[in-house]
Write a protein that holds these residues in place. Structure first.
Motif, PDB file in Angstrom:
ATOM      1  N   GLY A  19       0.791  -1.229   0.000  1.00  0.00           N
ATOM      2  CA  GLY A  19       0.000   0.000   0.000  1.00  0.00           C
ATOM      3  C   GLY A  19       0.817   1.270   0.000  1.00  0.00           C
ATOM      4  N   PHE A  20       1.976   1.242  -0.673  1.00  0.00           N
ATOM      5  CA  PHE A  20       2.721   2.493  -0.845  1.00  0.00           C
ATOM      6  C   PHE A  20       1.839   3.472  -1.608  1.00  0.00           C
ATOM      7  N   LEU A  28       5.487   6.720  -0.307  1.00  0.00           N
ATOM      8  CA  LEU A  28       5.468   6.554   1.144  1.00  0.00           C
ATOM      9  C   LEU A  28       4.536   5.419   1.530  1.00  0.00           C
ATOM     10  N   LEU A  29       4.856   4.764   2.617  1.00  0.00           N
ATOM     11  CA  LEU A  29       4.027   3.692   3.165  1.00  0.00           C
ATOM     12  C   LEU A  29       3.424   4.166   4.477  1.00  0.00           C
ATOM     13  N   PRO A  30       2.124   4.521   4.478  1.00  0.00           N
ATOM     14  CA  PRO A  30       1.486   4.911   5.737  1.00  0.00           C
ATOM     15  C   PRO A  30       1.580   3.763   6.750  1.00  0.00           C
ATOM     16  N   LEU A  31       1.845   4.095   7.992  1.00  0.00           N
ATOM     17  CA  LEU A  31       2.014   3.054   9.006  1.00  0.00           C
ATOM     18  C   LEU A  31       0.764   2.205   9.175  1.00  0.00           C
ATOM     19  N   GLN A  32      -0.411   2.745   8.860  1.00  0.00           N
ATOM     20  CA  GLN A  32      -1.625   1.941   8.971  1.00  0.00           C
ATOM     21  C   GLN A  32      -1.686   0.883   7.876  1.00  0.00           C
ATOM     22  N   HIS A  33      -0.766   0.918   6.898  1.00  0.00           N
ATOM     23  CA  HIS A  33      -0.704  -0.112   5.861  1.00  0.00           C
ATOM     24  C   HIS A  33       0.363  -1.164   6.133  1.00  0.00           C
ATOM     25  N   VAL A  34       1.124  -0.983   7.202  1.00  0.00           N
ATOM     26  CA  VAL A  34       2.125  -1.976   7.612  1.00  0.00           C
ATOM     27  C   VAL A  34       1.381  -3.238   8.041  1.00  0.00           C
ATOM     28  N   PRO A  35       1.903  -4.418   7.699  1.00  0.00           N
ATOM     29  CA  PRO A  35       1.221  -5.640   8.136  1.00  0.00           C
ATOM     30  C   PRO A  35       0.878  -5.593   9.626  1.00  0.00           C
ATOM     31  N   LEU A  57      13.891   8.513   7.441  1.00  0.00           N
ATOM     32  CA  LEU A  57      13.178   7.253   7.235  1.00  0.00           C
ATOM     33  C   LEU A  57      11.667   7.345   7.421  1.00  0.00           C
ATOM     34  N   VAL A  58      11.213   8.352   8.171  1.00  0.00           N
ATOM     35  CA  VAL A  58       9.786   8.472   8.492  1.00  0.00           C
ATOM     36  C   VAL A  58       9.342   9.911   8.236  1.00  0.00           C
ATOM     37  N   VAL A  59       8.209  10.061   7.536  1.00  0.00           N
ATOM     38  CA  VAL A  59       7.671  11.386   7.215  1.00  0.00           C
ATOM     39  C   VAL A  59       6.436  11.646   8.081  1.00  0.00           C
ATOM     40  N   ASP A  60       6.397  12.815   8.701  1.00  0.00           N
ATOM     41  CA  ASP A  60       5.258  13.241   9.534  1.00  0.00           C
ATOM     42  C   ASP A  60       4.941  12.266  10.663  1.00  0.00           C
ATOM     43  N   GLY A  61       5.896  11.426  11.031  1.00  0.00           N
ATOM     44  CA  GLY A  61       5.704  10.493  12.138  1.00  0.00           C
ATOM     45  C   GLY A  61       4.792   9.320  11.852  1.00  0.00           C
ATOM     46  N   ASP A  62       4.217   9.267  10.621  1.00  0.00           N
ATOM     47  CA  ASP A  62       3.276   8.174  10.368  1.00  0.00           C
ATOM     48  C   ASP A  62       3.376   7.571   8.964  1.00  0.00           C
ATOM     49  N   LYS A  63       4.497   7.858   8.270  1.00  0.00           N
ATOM     50  CA  LYS A  63       4.676   7.292   6.926  1.00  0.00           C
ATOM     51  C   LYS A  63       6.139   6.916   6.728  1.00  0.00           C
ATOM     52  N   PHE A  64       6.376   5.672   6.329  1.00  0.00           N
ATOM     53  CA  PHE A  64       7.723   5.239   5.983  1.00  0.00           C
ATOM     54  C   PHE A  64       8.099   5.751   4.600  1.00  0.00           C
ATOM     55  N   THR A  65       9.333   6.185   4.433  1.00  0.00           N
ATOM     56  CA  THR A  65       9.869   6.361   3.095  1.00  0.00           C
ATOM     57  C   THR A  65      10.235   4.957   2.597  1.00  0.00           C
ATOM     58  N   GLU A  66      10.493   4.822   1.305  1.00  0.00           N
ATOM     59  CA  GLU A  66      10.936   3.516   0.805  1.00  0.00           C
ATOM     60  C   GLU A  66      12.228   3.103   1.493  1.00  0.00           C
ATOM     61  N   THR A  67      13.118   4.051   1.709  1.00  0.00           N
ATOM     62  CA  THR A  67      14.369   3.771   2.420  1.00  0.00           C
ATOM     63  C   THR A  67      14.081   3.337   3.857  1.00  0.00           C
ATOM     64  N   GLY A  68      13.100   3.970   4.480  1.00  0.00           N
ATOM     65  CA  GLY A  68      12.731   3.612   5.851  1.00  0.00           C
ATOM     66  C   GLY A  68      12.180   2.205   5.945  1.00  0.00           C
ATOM     67  N   TRP A  69      11.262   1.835   5.033  1.00  0.00           N
ATOM     68  CA  TRP A  69      10.712   0.487   5.047  1.00  0.00           C
ATOM     69  C   TRP A  69      11.818  -0.532   4.798  1.00  0.00           C
ATOM     70  N   SER A  70      12.709  -0.219   3.863  1.00  0.00           N
ATOM     71  CA  SER A  70      13.834  -1.111   3.571  1.00  0.00           C
ATOM     72  C   SER A  70      14.735  -1.279   4.800  1.00  0.00           C
ATOM     73  N   ALA A  71      14.992  -0.190   5.509  1.00  0.00           N
ATOM     74  CA  ALA A  71      15.816  -0.254   6.718  1.00  0.00           C
ATOM     75  C   ALA A  71      15.148  -1.105   7.791  1.00  0.00           C
ATOM     76  N   PHE A  72      13.832  -0.951   7.949  1.00  0.00           N
ATOM     77  CA  PHE A  72      13.116  -1.762   8.930  1.00  0.00           C
ATOM     78  C   PHE A  72      13.191  -3.244   8.572  1.00  0.00           C
ATOM     79  N   VAL A  73      12.934  -3.584   7.308  1.00  0.00           N
ATOM     80  CA  VAL A  73      12.971  -4.985   6.882  1.00  0.00           C
ATOM     81  C   VAL A  73      14.378  -5.549   7.061  1.00  0.00           C
ATOM     82  N   SER A  74      15.409  -4.767   6.749  1.00  0.00           N
ATOM     83  CA  SER A  74      16.792  -5.222   6.952  1.00  0.00           C
ATOM     84  C   SER A  74      17.067  -5.485   8.425  1.00  0.00           C
ATOM     85  N   TRP A  75      16.614  -4.572   9.294  1.00  0.00           N
ATOM     86  CA  TRP A  75      16.801  -4.762  10.737  1.00  0.00           C
ATOM     87  C   TRP A  75      16.073  -6.023  11.210  1.00  0.00           C
TER      88      TRP A  75
END
Length: 102
Positions: A19-20, A28-35, A57-75
């Protein structure tokens, strides 16, 4: 599990995609679209980020950038890999599966 949670779940909803969204020229990936199963983990991970990484990595405190989502998945992948290397991994995995089965 509510229908909204099921739609976002790793088990049922991931086939539909994450749901980017295109917002202000940025994907951006809104946090409400995170699994759903990762929701609390994501929030704890974001809260642990230092401010200089958070703004990247995060925009407005509630949306991942693509880099942010990638960093989370890597972690997450690194964390799961490290957990599998622990001596008690087999026992802890079995305990969890047995507990869920009962």
């Amino acid at each position: 599990m509510a229908i909204e949670e099921k739609i976002r779940s790793l088990h049922c909803g991931l086939q539909a995609g994450l749901g980017f969204q295109e917002i202000d020229g940025q994907r951006l990936l809104p946090l409400q679209h995170v699994p759903f199963e990762l929701q609390h983990i994501v929030l704890h991970w974001i809260n642990a980020l230092p401010e200089d990484l958070l703004v990247e990595l995060v925009v407005d405190g509630d949306k991942f950038t693509e880099t942010g989502w990638s960093a989370f998945v890597s972690w997450m992948t690194h964390t799961l890999d490290a957990a599998q290397r622990k001596p008690d991994f087999a026992a802890s995995a079995q305990t969890l599966v047995i507990a869920q089965r009962d």
